[in-house]
Design a protein around this motif. Sequence first.
Motif, short mmCIF file in Angstrom:
data_model
loop_
_atom_site.label_atom_id
_atom_site.label_comp_id
_atom_site.label_asym_id
_atom_site.label_seq_id
_atom_site.Cartn_x
_atom_site.Cartn_y
_atom_site.Cartn_z
N ALA A 16 0.84 -1.19 0.00
CA ALA A 16 0.00 0.00 0.00
C ALA A 16 0.88 1.24 0.00
CB ALA A 16 -0.91 -0.01 1.21
N GLY A 17 0.52 2.20 -0.80
CA GLY A 17 1.33 3.40 -0.91
C GLY A 17 0.86 4.48 0.04
N ALA A 18 1.24 5.69 -0.27
CA ALA A 18 0.83 6.81 0.56
C ALA A 18 -0.44 7.44 0.01
CB ALA A 18 1.95 7.83 0.61
N CYS A 19 -1.18 8.08 0.89
CA CYS A 19 -2.39 8.76 0.46
C CYS A 19 -2.01 9.95 -0.44
CB CYS A 19 -3.16 9.24 1.69
SG CYS A 19 -4.57 10.27 1.25
N PRO A 20 -2.55 10.01 -1.64
CA PRO A 20 -2.18 11.09 -2.55
C PRO A 20 -2.72 12.45 -2.10
CG PRO A 20 -3.91 9.75 -3.52
CD PRO A 20 -3.51 9.08 -2.22
N THR A 21 -3.68 12.44 -1.21
CA THR A 21 -4.28 13.69 -0.78
C THR A 21 -3.57 14.31 0.42
OG1 THR A 21 -6.41 12.89 -1.56
CG2 THR A 21 -6.44 14.81 -0.13
N GLY A 23 -0.89 12.56 2.09
CA GLY A 23 0.47 12.06 2.21
C GLY A 23 0.68 11.06 3.32
N SER A 24 -0.38 10.66 4.00
CA SER A 24 -0.25 9.70 5.08
C SER A 24 0.08 8.31 4.55
CB SER A 24 -1.57 9.64 5.86
OG SER A 24 -1.55 8.54 6.74
N THR A 25 0.92 7.60 5.28
CA THR A 25 1.23 6.22 4.89
C THR A 25 0.34 5.25 5.64
OG1 THR A 25 3.02 6.25 6.49
CG2 THR A 25 3.60 6.64 4.20
N ASN A 26 -0.60 5.77 6.38
CA ASN A 26 -1.54 4.96 7.14
C ASN A 26 -2.69 4.53 6.24
OD1 ASN A 26 -2.41 3.66 9.38
ND2 ASN A 26 -3.12 5.47 10.46
N VAL A 27 -2.32 3.73 5.24
CA VAL A 27 -3.29 3.34 4.22
C VAL A 27 -3.53 1.83 4.31
CG1 VAL A 27 -3.63 3.13 1.73
CG2 VAL A 27 -2.64 5.21 2.68
N VAL A 28 -4.79 1.45 4.33
CA VAL A 28 -5.11 0.03 4.43
C VAL A 28 -5.81 -0.45 3.17
CG1 VAL A 28 -5.22 -0.25 6.92
CG2 VAL A 28 -7.16 0.70 5.72
N ARG A 29 -5.51 -1.69 2.81
CA ARG A 29 -6.16 -2.29 1.64
C ARG A 29 -7.47 -2.93 2.07
NH1 ARG A 29 -2.84 -4.66 -3.15
NH2 ARG A 29 -2.56 -2.59 -3.95
N VAL A 30 -8.51 -2.69 1.32
CA VAL A 30 -9.80 -3.29 1.63
C VAL A 30 -10.43 -3.80 0.35
CG1 VAL A 30 -10.22 -1.82 3.64
CG2 VAL A 30 -10.97 -1.08 1.40
N GLN A 31 -11.41 -4.67 0.55
CA GLN A 31 -12.21 -5.12 -0.58
C GLN A 31 -13.66 -4.93 -0.16
OE1 GLN A 31 -11.60 -9.13 -1.88
NE2 GLN A 31 -12.43 -8.71 -3.89
N ALA A 32 -14.30 -3.93 -0.72
CA ALA A 32 -15.64 -3.59 -0.26
C ALA A 32 -16.43 -2.99 -1.41
CB ALA A 32 -15.55 -2.59 0.89
N ALA A 33 -17.73 -2.86 -1.16
CA ALA A 33 -18.58 -2.26 -2.17
C ALA A 33 -18.32 -0.76 -2.25
CB ALA A 33 -20.05 -2.52 -1.84
N VAL A 52 -7.87 2.58 1.57
CA VAL A 52 -8.53 3.63 2.32
C VAL A 52 -7.51 4.31 3.22
CG1 VAL A 52 -10.31 4.15 4.04
CG2 VAL A 52 -10.75 2.44 2.27
N CYS A 53 -7.50 5.61 3.20
CA CYS A 53 -6.63 6.38 4.09
C CYS A 53 -7.24 6.32 5.49
CB CYS A 53 -6.54 7.82 3.59
SG CYS A 53 -5.70 8.92 4.73
N ALA A 54 -6.50 5.74 6.43
CA ALA A 54 -7.04 5.55 7.78
C ALA A 54 -7.15 6.88 8.52
CB ALA A 54 -6.16 4.58 8.55
N ASP A 55 -6.44 7.87 8.09
CA ASP A 55 -6.47 9.16 8.77
C ASP A 55 -7.73 9.95 8.43
OD1 ASP A 55 -4.11 8.51 9.85
OD2 ASP A 55 -2.89 9.94 8.74
N TRP A 56 -8.11 9.94 7.17
CA TRP A 56 -9.23 10.76 6.73
C TRP A 56 -10.37 9.96 6.13
CZ3 TRP A 56 -9.16 15.96 7.67
CH2 TRP A 56 -7.94 16.48 8.09
N GLY A 57 -10.16 8.69 5.91
CA GLY A 57 -11.22 7.87 5.35
C GLY A 57 -11.42 8.05 3.86
N GLU A 58 -10.42 8.63 3.21
CA GLU A 58 -10.55 8.81 1.77
C GLU A 58 -10.35 7.48 1.06
OE1 GLU A 58 -7.38 11.63 2.93
OE2 GLU A 58 -7.69 12.14 0.85
#
Length: 82
Positions: A16-21, A23-33, A52-58
Amino acid sequence: MSSSQRRSLTKSKGGAGACPTCGSTNVVRVQAAVVLRVGRRRIRCPLVKHEVCADWGEKIFGIEASQKLDAVVLGKRKHAAV
Ligand SMILES: [Zn+2]
């Protein structure tokens, strides 16, 4: 041309990379609708792999997710008799 913002990319975990919005690296991979808004209608795409960015939910869509969403949207448009 050395950038000072390069450090955010070095700490990725599990692919998982960094959030493009933000810059957080607190990004989790999910499989959801995912519900997309296309014009005035909403299209639900079941089980799309994205991050999904865990910091902002993006929601962050990679190439794979974008292609799947595109296919769903285009498919719905073709069948929609408006
Ligand atoms: Zn973010």
